[in-house]
Design an enzyme around this catalytic site. Sequence first.
Site, PDB file in Angstrom:
ATOM      1  CE1 TYR A  36      -1.195  -9.361  -1.423  1.00 36.80           C
ATOM      2  CE2 TYR A  36       0.556  -8.324  -0.586  1.00 36.80           C
ATOM      3  CZ  TYR A  36      -0.713  -8.607  -0.573  1.00 36.80           C
ATOM      4  OH  TYR A  36      -1.292  -8.060   0.456  1.00 36.80           O
ATOM      5  NE  ARG A  55      -8.894  -0.800  -0.251  1.00 31.55           N
ATOM      6  CZ  ARG A  55      -8.927  -1.655   0.619  1.00 31.55           C
ATOM      7  NH1 ARG A  55      -9.565  -2.923   0.689  1.00 31.55           N
ATOM      8  NH2 ARG A  55      -8.291  -1.216   1.857  1.00 31.55           N
ATOM      9  CB  CYS A  98      -0.716   0.216   1.275  1.00 32.96           C
ATOM     10  SG  CYS A  98      -1.958   1.365   1.221  1.00 32.96           S
TER      11      CYS A  98
HETATM   12  P1  RVP Z   1      -0.502  -7.095   3.908  1.00 30.18           P
HETATM   13  O1  RVP Z   1      -1.144  -8.199   4.907  1.00 30.18           O
HETATM   14  O2  RVP Z   1       0.244  -5.834   4.711  1.00 30.18           O
HETATM   15  O3  RVP Z   1      -0.181  -7.383   2.699  1.00 30.18           O
HETATM   16  O4  RVP Z   1      -1.957  -5.996   3.645  1.00 30.18           O
HETATM   17  C1  RVP Z   1      -3.023  -6.405   2.860  1.00 30.18           C
HETATM   18  C2  RVP Z   1      -4.104  -5.378   3.067  1.00 30.18           C
HETATM   19  O5  RVP Z   1      -3.804  -4.211   2.447  1.00 30.18           O
HETATM   20  C3  RVP Z   1      -5.385  -5.732   2.552  1.00 30.18           C
HETATM   21  O6  RVP Z   1      -6.312  -6.316   3.439  1.00 30.18           O
HETATM   22  C4  RVP Z   1      -5.882  -4.481   2.131  1.00 30.18           C
HETATM   23  O7  RVP Z   1      -6.748  -3.788   3.526  1.00 30.18           O
HETATM   24  C5  RVP Z   1      -4.820  -3.418   1.977  1.00 30.18           C
HETATM   25  N1  RVP Z   1      -4.625  -3.321   0.510  1.00 30.18           N
HETATM   26  C6  RVP Z   1      -5.083  -3.855  -0.710  1.00 30.18           C
HETATM   27  N2  RVP Z   1      -4.680  -3.450  -1.607  1.00 30.18           N
HETATM   28  C7  RVP Z   1      -4.023  -1.922  -1.137  1.00 30.18           C
HETATM   29  C8  RVP Z   1      -3.686  -1.170  -1.899  1.00 30.18           C
HETATM   30  O8  RVP Z   1      -3.689  -1.332  -3.481  1.00 30.18           O
HETATM   31  N3  RVP Z   1      -3.096   0.070  -1.393  1.00 30.18           N
HETATM   32  N4  RVP Z   1      -4.085  -2.142   0.070  1.00 30.18           N
END
Ligand code: RVP
Length: 485
Positions: A382, A398, A302
């Site tokens: 991923y 989203r 993210c």
């Molecule tokens: P991580 O477990 O740290 O990989 O985080 C997964 C979470 O990140 C998802 O459940 C979602 O809330 C968030 N996410 C998914 N896509 C993105 C993005 O593109 N910013 N963020």
Amino acid sequence: TDKLRVPEALTFDDVLLRPKESRVEPDEADVSTRVSTNVEVNVPILSAAMDTVTESEMAIAMARQGGLGVLHRNLDVDEAAAEVERVKRADELVIRDVVTADPDQTVREVDTMMERKGVSGAPVTDEEGDVLGIISGTDIRPYLEVGESDEVREAMTDEVVTAGEDVTAREALELMYEHKIERVPIVDDDGHLTGLVTMQGILQRREYGNAARDEGGHLRVGVAVGPFETDRAVTVDEAGADVLFIDCAHAHNLNVIDGAREIQESVEADVVVGNVGTREAAEDVVDFADGIKVGIGPGSICTTRVVSGAGMPQITAIAEVADVAADEDVPVIADGGIRYSGDAIKAIAAGADAVMLGSYFAGTDEAPGRVITVDGKKYKQYRGMGSVGAMQSGDGDRYLKDEPDEDEEYVPEGVEAAEPYKGSLESELHQLVGGMQSGMGYVGAETIPAFKQRSEFVRVSSAGQTEGHPHDVMITDEAPNYSPS
Ligand code: RVP
């Protein structure tokens, strides 16, 4: 000025659990919990609603291990409903799409058909669906050389043991032992075939004694829906989803809350609202949400915090939301940023009832996508749902308000990446849950609610943090639950 008098916010690496007097052995710690007001699971873990993490295969595996998979929403509505049905049917006692044989088929034809469909036996039915017999590999084998063009009616066993719709697993098993058979066709009052119970199916259900199941014994499943997708929500609800997750990067947007409320009023499933990261946001959703999901920017893929400058370090975010949610007895899910089992149990200590992970599971066999090899090392893709790639292949709202015109560009809030390939989900979950139970042992709490009460944090300096990881050594054999990040 007042602007510069800023409150501090903490995340996983800033804190540790204070060890306490304990008689709790880790493997005795009970990790069952609630993900929403009406849905319980046996392990406090959810797989993220991302197109490189959770489709039906992951959801089935998660539920069999006691957790919950949340299907992503980069699927068209019909496919999303079909995915829900796949999970719901996965461990069903009675198989509904039964492979049947026709009495006039030849033995060779039936053999080929059974092989193609991956079954080792089939009820033989007439046009009305009456069960005439049952044919299996054992019946066919003697015919294959000499009489492969003989008809099924010659080869089948015509004394068939059937059972009614209300048969239980135990009764079916008793019938199987008594008659030395491996499958029992299920018939309605008129003797028409409605399903099939197999020995293999019953044994498989037993293997997953800790599975998260609904009242009817079907595996639990969650589904992500957009805040303005009431139609999708209703469709997946009717398909049998247990929990809907409002999928939004900023659920404190008041239009989003209106949309979430409308969805909550239109469906039977529980509705978890998210993501939020502050006390104020929690206060605005707690009156109607069946669960609240926390995480503004902690995810591994993210870039929200970098791109927008907004976010809340995750431990503080969880604690603020949990403060509000606890008063109304609404479960809290901590979503994103969890790299180690220690992070997961810290999230629970901060007040979450369950945790959601993406990157941790993206490298497993059950995640969508294929294994790629780079320089002899194996990876799986991923990507953030707010990455350019994910937004292009879905409606992606989203992170996006309006689809950009062709010559305009996306402003992504996520990146596309790869995760080391990890093998089966089961062994990953085993490490994750085992580590969380160790945390419960150190704190002396036998259940998740007790742990939430009893746990306390200490603040860690950066020297303390360095001390906490392996240091001043060269790691020679990688541990299954640790890799230097
Ligand atoms: P991580 O477990 O740290 O990989 O985080 C997964 C979470 O990140 C998802 O459940 C979602 O809330 C968030 N996410 C998914 N896509 C993105 C993005 O593109 N910013 N963020």
